[in-house]
Design a protein around this motif. Sequence first.
Motif, mmCIF file in Angstrom:
data_model
loop_
_atom_site.group_PDB
_atom_site.id
_atom_site.type_symbol
_atom_site.label_atom_id
_atom_site.label_comp_id
_atom_site.label_asym_id
_atom_site.label_seq_id
_atom_site.Cartn_x
_atom_site.Cartn_y
_atom_site.Cartn_z
ATOM 1 N N UNK A 142 15.600 -8.366 -9.868
ATOM 2 C CA UNK A 142 14.417 -8.116 -9.140
ATOM 3 C C UNK A 142 15.087 -7.188 -7.834
ATOM 4 N N UNK A 143 15.983 -7.696 -7.147
ATOM 5 C CA UNK A 143 16.654 -7.053 -6.045
ATOM 6 C C UNK A 143 17.144 -5.678 -6.463
ATOM 7 N N UNK A 144 17.754 -5.610 -7.577
ATOM 8 C CA UNK A 144 18.361 -4.193 -8.071
ATOM 9 C C UNK A 144 17.536 -3.368 -8.374
ATOM 10 N N UNK A 145 16.147 -3.472 -8.900
ATOM 11 C CA UNK A 145 15.193 -2.989 -9.218
ATOM 12 C C UNK A 145 14.314 -2.463 -7.979
ATOM 13 N N UNK A 146 14.542 -3.456 -7.066
ATOM 14 C CA UNK A 146 13.704 -2.749 -5.904
ATOM 15 C C UNK A 146 14.551 -1.995 -5.054
ATOM 16 N N UNK A 147 15.763 -2.167 -5.174
ATOM 17 C CA UNK A 147 16.697 -1.307 -4.390
ATOM 18 C C UNK A 147 16.573 0.144 -5.080
ATOM 19 N N UNK A 148 16.819 -0.156 -6.422
ATOM 20 C CA UNK A 148 16.692 1.280 -7.321
ATOM 21 C C UNK A 148 15.457 2.016 -6.899
#
Length: 210
Positions: free
Chosen positions: A132-138
């Motif tokens: 979820x964090x990676x998705x939000x960063x991307x």
Amino acid sequence: MNASASTKRLILLVDDDTLLLQFLAEVLSHAGYETDIAASAAEAIRKIEVREPDLALLDISMPGMSGLELARHLQENTGVAFMFLSGSADGESARQAAQFGAVGFLLKPIDAARLMPAFEAGLARADEIRQLRRTEINLNAALSAGRETSLAVGLLMGRYHADRNTAFEVLRDHARSSRRKINEVADQLLAAEEMLNALHTGFASRIKTK
């Protein structure tokens, strides 16, 4: 999750009870996990600065910096997910664990039969949070990169009643499958929507004149 079937996951064990640390490390090692131990919060922070574990198990009550204080440090300064270990079964520790965002909670004395299921569930939850964090960063990177991507995500959200992350992921996956940049696909999507709107206006005007 079978740790032996893939790259070993690193578990950091933090407790001032050295015998318990050795027991936990032995059980996890036999299950195929890589382990590291720290007898204090300060030692744990030093180890995390060198290499972040996939999951940390923190004793709530430790001399000096407590496990709760260490958890706050991890939340504010790292991406490390953590579980809590407590000798208290009064319910307050569990409530504190939930408030601090722990992915799991274990009670002392450790029940060996429940140990591995608890760790596997904690790791699964930690992986979900990291994704979820990676998705939000991307997502944030993509949205800041161009107005087209932002507008396209909004268009997909409205047309398919999707949340922001899902809309972005669909747009990103289509770009990858067609081997194009996401802003190029977004621009094409917006152009297609503009054309459809123009055609809709044309049809509407012809219907009115009949």
